[in-house]
Design an enzyme around this catalytic site. Sequence first.
Site, PDB file in Angstrom:
ATOM      1  CE  LYS A 164      -4.569   0.288   0.486  1.00 25.37           C
ATOM      2  NZ  LYS A 164      -5.582   0.213   0.633  1.00 25.37           N
ATOM      3  CG  ASP A 210      -7.301   3.100  -0.467  1.00 23.43           C
ATOM      4  OD1 ASP A 210      -7.729   1.966  -0.876  1.00 23.43           O
ATOM      5  OD2 ASP A 210      -7.860   4.087   0.810  1.00 23.43           O
TER       6      ASP A 210
HETATM    7  N1  LIG Z   1     -10.582   1.954  -4.579  1.00 29.62           N
HETATM    8  C1  LIG Z   1     -10.668   0.550  -4.638  1.00 29.62           C
HETATM    9  O1  LIG Z   1     -10.435  -0.124  -5.585  1.00 29.62           O
HETATM   10  C2  LIG Z   1     -10.627  -0.265  -2.633  1.00 29.62           C
HETATM   11  C3  LIG Z   1     -11.137   0.552  -1.418  1.00 29.62           C
HETATM   12  N2  LIG Z   1     -11.619   0.675  -0.504  1.00 29.62           N
HETATM   13  C4  LIG Z   1     -11.858   1.127   0.424  1.00 29.62           C
HETATM   14  O2  LIG Z   1     -13.063   1.670   0.281  1.00 29.62           O
HETATM   15  C5  LIG Z   1     -12.757   3.151   0.870  1.00 29.62           C
HETATM   16  C6  LIG Z   1     -13.557   4.173   0.042  1.00 29.62           C
HETATM   17  O3  LIG Z   1     -12.677   4.291  -0.894  1.00 29.62           O
HETATM   18  P1  LIG Z   1     -13.023   4.787  -2.276  1.00 29.62           P
HETATM   19  O4  LIG Z   1     -14.560   4.364  -2.412  1.00 29.62           O
HETATM   20  O5  LIG Z   1     -11.762   3.959  -3.353  1.00 29.62           O
HETATM   21  O6  LIG Z   1     -12.304   5.956  -1.406  1.00 29.62           O
HETATM   22  P2  LIG Z   1     -13.296   7.339  -2.295  1.00 29.62           P
HETATM   23  O7  LIG Z   1     -11.910   8.845  -2.191  1.00 29.62           O
HETATM   24  O8  LIG Z   1     -13.865   7.612  -4.232  1.00 29.62           O
HETATM   25  O9  LIG Z   1     -14.108   7.959  -1.463  1.00 29.62           O
HETATM   26  C7  LIG Z   1     -14.346   7.654  -0.105  1.00 29.62           C
HETATM   27  C8  LIG Z   1     -15.702   8.043   0.148  1.00 29.62           C
HETATM   28  O10 LIG Z   1     -15.409   8.191   1.842  1.00 29.62           O
HETATM   29  C9  LIG Z   1     -15.523   9.554   2.274  1.00 29.62           C
HETATM   30  N3  LIG Z   1     -13.798   9.609   3.422  1.00 29.62           N
HETATM   31  C10 LIG Z   1     -13.138   9.532   3.319  1.00 29.62           C
HETATM   32  N4  LIG Z   1     -12.370   9.930   4.248  1.00 29.62           N
HETATM   33  C11 LIG Z   1     -13.653  10.068   5.649  1.00 29.62           C
HETATM   34  C12 LIG Z   1     -13.676  10.520   6.941  1.00 29.62           C
HETATM   35  N5  LIG Z   1     -12.248  10.493   7.461  1.00 29.62           N
HETATM   36  N6  LIG Z   1     -14.484  10.116   7.315  1.00 29.62           N
HETATM   37  C13 LIG Z   1     -16.449  10.381   6.281  1.00 29.62           C
HETATM   38  N7  LIG Z   1     -15.921   9.937   5.078  1.00 29.62           N
HETATM   39  C14 LIG Z   1     -14.925  10.054   4.659  1.00 29.62           C
HETATM   40  C15 LIG Z   1     -16.098  10.417   1.229  1.00 29.62           C
HETATM   41  O11 LIG Z   1     -15.734  11.637   1.054  1.00 29.62           O
HETATM   42  P3  LIG Z   1     -15.020  12.818   1.248  1.00 29.62           P
HETATM   43  O12 LIG Z   1     -15.613  12.636  -0.230  1.00 29.62           O
HETATM   44  O13 LIG Z   1     -15.716  14.715   1.875  1.00 29.62           O
HETATM   45  O14 LIG Z   1     -13.587  13.295   1.545  1.00 29.62           O
HETATM   46  C16 LIG Z   1     -15.910  10.019   0.069  1.00 29.62           C
HETATM   47  O15 LIG Z   1     -17.159  10.175  -0.061  1.00 29.62           O
HETATM   48  C17 LIG Z   1     -11.556   3.134   1.560  1.00 29.62           C
HETATM   49  O16 LIG Z   1     -11.430   2.646   3.273  1.00 29.62           O
HETATM   50  C18 LIG Z   1     -10.856   2.161   1.099  1.00 29.62           C
HETATM   51  O17 LIG Z   1      -9.479   1.980   1.361  1.00 29.62           O
HETATM   52  C19 LIG Z   1     -10.828  -0.947  -0.693  1.00 29.62           C
HETATM   53  C20 LIG Z   1     -11.441  -2.043  -1.674  1.00 29.62           C
HETATM   54  C21 LIG Z   1     -10.295  -0.971  -2.768  1.00 29.62           C
HETATM   55  N1  LIG Z   2      -7.816  -0.166  -2.058  1.00 25.76           N
HETATM   56  C1  LIG Z   2      -7.200  -0.772  -3.313  1.00 25.76           C
HETATM   57  C2  LIG Z   2      -7.313  -1.598  -4.146  1.00 25.76           C
HETATM   58  C3  LIG Z   2      -5.853  -2.870  -4.850  1.00 25.76           C
HETATM   59  C4  LIG Z   2      -5.455  -2.039  -6.056  1.00 25.76           C
HETATM   60  O1  LIG Z   2      -6.867  -2.746  -7.037  1.00 25.76           O
HETATM   61  O2  LIG Z   2      -4.460  -3.223  -6.244  1.00 25.76           O
HETATM   62  C5  LIG Z   2      -8.058  -1.941  -1.660  1.00 25.76           C
HETATM   63  O3  LIG Z   2      -8.240  -3.578  -1.725  1.00 25.76           O
HETATM   64  O4  LIG Z   2      -7.848  -1.959  -0.187  1.00 25.76           O
END
Ligand SMILES: NC(=O)C1=CN([C@@H]2O[C@H](COP(=O)(O)OP(=O)(O)OC[C@H]3O[C@@H](n4cnc5c(N)ncnc54)[C@H](OP(=O)(O)O)[C@@H]3O)[C@@H](O)[C@H]2O)C=CC1
Ligand SMILES: N=C(CCC(=O)O)C(=O)O
Length: 447
Positions: free
Chosen positions: A126, A166
Amino acid sequence: MEAKVKAFMDEVIARNGHEPEFIQAVQEVAETVIPYIVQHDIYHGKNILLRMVEPERLISFRVAWVDDDGEIHVNRGYRIQMNSAIGPYKGGLRFHPTVNASVLKFLAFEQVFKNSLTTLPMGGGKGGSDFDPKGKSDDEIMRFCHSFMTELCRHIGPNTDVPAGDIGVGAREIGFLFGMYKKIRNEFTGVLTGKGLSWGGSLIRPEATGYGTVYFADSMLKTKGESFEGKNVVISGSGNVAQYAAEKVLQLGGKVLTLSDSGGFIHDKDGIDEEKLAYVMDLKNNKRGRISEYADKYPSAEFHKGETPWKVACDIALPCATQNELHGDDAEALIKNGCIAVAEGANMPSTPEAIHAFHEAKILFAPGKASNAGGVATSGLEMSQNSLRISWTREEVDDRLKGIMSGIHDACIQYGKDDDGYCNYVKGANIAGFVKVADAMLAQGVI
Ligand SMILES: NC(=O)C1=CN([C@@H]2O[C@H](COP(=O)(O)OP(=O)(O)OC[C@H]3O[C@@H](n4cnc5c(N)ncnc54)[C@H](OP(=O)(O)O)[C@@H]3O)[C@@H](O)[C@H]2O)C=CC1
Ligand SMILES: N=C(CCC(=O)O)C(=O)O
């Protein structure tokens, strides 16, 4: 057994005690994996878990960049190369002001087990930065990403380390990062995943994490003769994962009641339908707006400033925002209101107290390392397509994603089902993820 777990954690805390998020992630794994290690002689005296907890490499670097006013800024960049026993390091990049070594070590540690569960050849890593993309122009994002990659490119490659998105790193950021890597290394490779469709990206990758979370939740519901049909679903977040989790819930007949961002959450009592979800996607992905604007547009919705959605009565909860967003009292409220299943789309969104409450109530609970693995799994499928120099159809990728999520669910059942028939998916995911990596580490010797 508690004494063995405590002794292990004392050693980990002595070295990493200043990193609370990392300790939290390790504690959960230790409580479930150490009993398994004790029962299997091949792991005795090998200190496998202690070796897993120590990153193979932790790279920290300065990122200097210039804003649109000519002001010079400095941020800290990281790449944590946690474990490469079963494949090249694989894991996202997070751009958020809360990013530090503890947060990225927890994410990298979770990634090791998650990637193992996919059965694809991917190690765990990461990275990211404390850079805040909010409110930055496209040009400022580009200059930051280009500066970040001038250093990161020394440490990654298609057979070494393959980053992806992420929090705060989406299609726009991946594009700028890829462009600089290609310019510096003069090679067009699958060094990042989440790429655009015209330059090596995979169909379904944008949808994959959200879709996969719902697929996993559906597998859990089926063990109880349930489905998403007619169910009320509370979702947090409104970014990549939340948007496509909502889309798949709608496709399976569920009703989405909430979405959130760091300003608060909206509750639409009529439900967020396809048209309203399309508005959210445009608001978030193109206009870079705030979820509160949804309530300004749709009278059926209320905006709850500074709050999280867990007090809204529902059947199914999908936390898709960030770590430690769902606390013990939130879990008690969900249980009291009749929630039957929780599937984590985010990484470690439930606190240990919340997880304990879910297990005590014997509701279906899926940890993110299992339920949100669809994103990295589809990244792995993107790597496969890049290696083959072909592109699979949307249906081919989605069918493979469904199969992988079903396989992860089966593995959790195999290792997590208790004597009373209740499946502890946390135990199942941790042990199933551990075994493949541990066996590879044993074979490769003390390195
Ligand atoms: N993208 C991927 O491929 C993957 C992502 N994840 C996990 O999923 C989650 C969301 O990721 P993703 O959708 O990609 O990210 P995005 O940046 O697209 O969206 C994140 C969302 O979470 C909100 N958020 C972030 N930090 C906070 C906080 N401290 N308090 C409240 N809301 C918060 C953001 O709001 P705001 O816009 O106001 O910051 C936004 O709505 C994370 O935990 C990530 O690690 C897991 C697996 C894969
Ligand atoms: N942010 C991700 C996606 C990682 C990836 O697609 O390599 C996760 O698994 O938390």
